[in-house]
Design a protein around this motif. Structure first.
Motif, mmCIF file in Angstrom:
data_model
loop_
_atom_site.group_PDB
_atom_site.id
_atom_site.type_symbol
_atom_site.label_atom_id
_atom_site.label_comp_id
_atom_site.label_asym_id
_atom_site.label_seq_id
_atom_site.Cartn_x
_atom_site.Cartn_y
_atom_site.Cartn_z
ATOM 1 N N UNK A 136 27.818 57.947 67.849
ATOM 2 C CA UNK A 136 28.284 58.013 69.228
ATOM 3 C C UNK A 136 30.035 58.785 68.919
ATOM 4 N N UNK A 137 30.258 60.032 68.470
ATOM 5 C CA UNK A 137 32.011 60.595 67.932
ATOM 6 C C UNK A 137 32.823 60.378 68.467
ATOM 7 N N UNK A 138 32.810 60.583 70.071
ATOM 8 C CA UNK A 138 33.634 60.367 71.161
ATOM 9 C C UNK A 138 34.019 58.438 71.022
ATOM 10 N N UNK A 139 33.089 57.814 70.982
ATOM 11 C CA UNK A 139 33.372 56.258 71.122
ATOM 12 C C UNK A 139 34.128 56.075 68.929
ATOM 13 N N UNK A 140 33.951 56.852 68.196
ATOM 14 C CA UNK A 140 35.145 56.914 66.652
ATOM 15 C C UNK A 140 36.230 57.485 67.207
ATOM 16 N N UNK A 141 36.163 58.604 68.149
ATOM 17 C CA UNK A 141 37.316 59.468 68.746
ATOM 18 C C UNK A 141 38.386 57.952 68.953
ATOM 19 N N UNK A 142 38.210 57.519 69.799
ATOM 20 C CA UNK A 142 38.826 56.625 71.083
ATOM 21 C C UNK A 142 39.725 55.608 69.557
ATOM 22 N N UNK A 143 38.316 54.831 68.608
ATOM 23 C CA UNK A 143 38.161 53.188 68.129
ATOM 24 C C UNK A 143 39.827 54.305 67.222
ATOM 25 N N UNK A 144 39.049 55.709 66.730
ATOM 26 C CA UNK A 144 40.297 56.232 65.626
ATOM 27 C C UNK A 144 41.744 56.437 65.969
ATOM 28 N N UNK A 145 41.678 56.437 67.858
ATOM 29 C CA UNK A 145 43.415 56.188 67.988
ATOM 30 C C UNK A 145 43.741 55.536 67.676
ATOM 31 N N UNK A 146 43.387 54.106 68.189
ATOM 32 C CA UNK A 146 43.759 53.008 67.729
ATOM 33 C C UNK A 146 45.015 52.914 66.601
ATOM 34 N N UNK A 147 44.072 53.126 64.899
ATOM 35 C CA UNK A 147 45.016 53.501 64.392
ATOM 36 C C UNK A 147 46.994 53.565 64.113
ATOM 37 N N UNK A 148 46.501 55.083 64.648
ATOM 38 C CA UNK A 148 47.754 55.872 64.276
ATOM 39 C C UNK A 148 49.144 54.814 65.201
ATOM 40 N N UNK A 149 50.082 54.695 63.732
ATOM 41 C CA UNK A 149 50.938 54.282 63.892
ATOM 42 C C UNK A 149 51.356 52.336 63.119
ATOM 43 N N UNK A 150 52.414 51.847 63.195
ATOM 44 C CA UNK A 150 52.959 50.739 61.902
ATOM 45 C C UNK A 150 51.644 49.630 62.490
ATOM 46 N N UNK A 151 50.987 48.929 62.043
ATOM 47 C CA UNK A 151 50.071 47.572 61.775
ATOM 48 C C UNK A 151 50.038 47.091 61.205
ATOM 49 N N UNK A 152 49.654 45.744 61.589
ATOM 50 C CA UNK A 152 48.984 44.982 60.025
ATOM 51 C C UNK A 152 47.154 44.932 60.265
ATOM 52 N N UNK A 153 47.720 45.992 59.026
ATOM 53 C CA UNK A 153 46.236 46.575 57.922
ATOM 54 C C UNK A 153 45.782 45.464 57.124
ATOM 55 N N UNK A 154 45.934 44.060 57.248
ATOM 56 C CA UNK A 154 45.537 43.078 56.453
ATOM 57 C C UNK A 154 43.825 42.824 56.640
ATOM 58 N N UNK A 155 43.212 43.119 58.172
ATOM 59 C CA UNK A 155 41.309 43.144 57.953
ATOM 60 C C UNK A 155 40.788 44.497 57.748
ATOM 61 N N UNK A 156 41.645 45.133 57.166
ATOM 62 C CA UNK A 156 41.304 47.199 56.323
ATOM 63 C C UNK A 156 41.817 46.427 54.301
ATOM 64 N N UNK A 157 41.588 45.852 54.379
ATOM 65 C CA UNK A 157 41.902 45.650 52.678
ATOM 66 C C UNK A 157 40.743 44.955 51.966
ATOM 67 N N UNK A 158 41.176 45.522 50.577
ATOM 68 C CA UNK A 158 39.711 44.308 50.270
ATOM 69 C C UNK A 158 40.011 43.544 49.108
ATOM 70 N N UNK A 159 39.638 42.272 49.197
ATOM 71 C CA UNK A 159 39.386 40.948 48.523
ATOM 72 C C UNK A 159 40.364 41.065 46.962
ATOM 73 N N UNK A 160 40.946 40.643 47.114
ATOM 74 C CA UNK A 160 42.374 40.559 45.690
ATOM 75 C C UNK A 160 43.338 41.163 45.885
ATOM 76 N N UNK A 161 43.263 42.251 46.748
ATOM 77 C CA UNK A 161 44.019 43.204 46.950
ATOM 78 C C UNK A 161 45.646 42.399 46.984
ATOM 79 N N UNK A 162 46.208 43.352 45.679
ATOM 80 C CA UNK A 162 47.963 42.200 45.845
ATOM 81 C C UNK A 162 49.001 42.773 46.171
ATOM 82 N N UNK A 163 48.677 43.741 47.816
ATOM 83 C CA UNK A 163 50.258 44.483 48.363
ATOM 84 C C UNK A 163 51.111 42.712 49.067
ATOM 85 N N UNK A 164 52.373 43.010 48.201
ATOM 86 C CA UNK A 164 53.184 41.657 48.593
ATOM 87 C C UNK A 164 53.090 42.134 50.711
ATOM 88 N N UNK A 165 52.512 43.507 51.695
ATOM 89 C CA UNK A 165 52.338 42.899 52.645
ATOM 90 C C UNK A 165 52.040 44.542 53.192
#
Length: 254
Positions: A136-165
């Motif tokens: 469902x591409x339309x649903x994917x586009x609606x979900x993708x719109x939420x990513x734009x901007x400055x956010x905390x992407x902790x849920x979208x990083x690999x285990x062991x990621x060493x980024x400070x923030x």
């Protein structure tokens, strides 16, 4: 001392990623070895970032310094004669001494490719994730719109990621169809380890009806890696472009 900026294209299928590491052959290692053969001196490449094992690049920028005065064309045609068929230098520019690809990068553009078809496509298998669909591409586009901007992407990083923030700025996420290929283009200032692949995996789950588009907003507000989608396969991801702010180059050879 000259500071040379290379734009490198590579097929990451047979490599352990960009960065030199002990557990496999890396693209950086292969290019540095080729440079040593060309220049008869040891050099160290400095890139704008890194790509994981199996990830591809259309334009990875990497710079190095050298005392050699050979013409710039030697860093394209000449260097390519020392490189394997799946790695090539597309452009060489002489930049000012203070230029560094990582510090000067203002935006990175990644593309995740999905081959949506009931049947496999052998020629697409190394560069896209095969899904039988439908999505469902339309649903994917609606979900993708939420990513734009400055956010905390902790849920979208690999285990062991060493980024400070885990706070990152995503400028845009667009989804488009090109025949049987579904393309997810992500542009942003910087990314966490596996961030784009987890974003793609989450959007696919939306497309399959396994989660709602609004779940992306929830993940960004109350981030937990276990709540996000699976990490999409590495071979579907390509670094398309790295943009820089205004910088001075002394000479250019395409």
């Amino acid at each position: 001392m000259r500071n040379i900026l290379l734009t490198i294209e590579y097929d990451g299928t047979n490599y352990a990623g960009w960065q030199v590491q002990p557990n496999g052959i890396a693209i950086q290692q292969v290019v540095e070895t080729a440079l040593a053969s060309l220049l008869k001196e040891t050099v160290r490449l400095h890139s704008s970032g890194r790509t994981d094992a199996g990830v591809h690049a259309l334009a990875m920028p990497a710079s190095f310094t050298t005392t050699r005065t050979i013409p710039l064309k030697a860093f394209t045609a000449g260097l390519n004669s020392f490189l394997p068929p799946d790695i090539a230098v597309r452009e060489a520019i002489e930049v000012t001494p203070e230029f560094h690809p990582r510090r000067e990068a203002t935006e990175k553009h990644y593309r995740y490719s999905i081959h949506v078809s009931p049947n496999r496509a052998p020629l697409a298998r190394l560069y896209s994730w095969h899904l039988r669909g439908p999505l469902d591409i339309d649903a994917m586009k609606r979900g993708a719109a939420y990513f734009a901007g400055e956010h905390d992407f902790a849920a979208f990083r690999a285990t062991g990621c060493a980024a400070k923030t885990t706070v990152r700025v995503v400028n845009s996420v667009t989804i488009s169809a090109d025949g049987e290929l579904l393309l997810i283009d992500v542009q942003g200032v910087g990314f966490l380890r596996n961030m784009v692949r987890i974003m793609a995996g989450t959007l696919v789950e939306i497309g399959l009806g396994r989660r709602s588009p609004e779940s992306v907003r929830e993940l960004l507000l109350s981030p937990a890696r276990s709540a996000a989608g699976a990490t999409a396969p590495a071979h579907g991801l390509t670094l398309v472009r790295v943009s820089f702010g205004c910088f001075n180059h002394l000479e250019k050879n395409p």
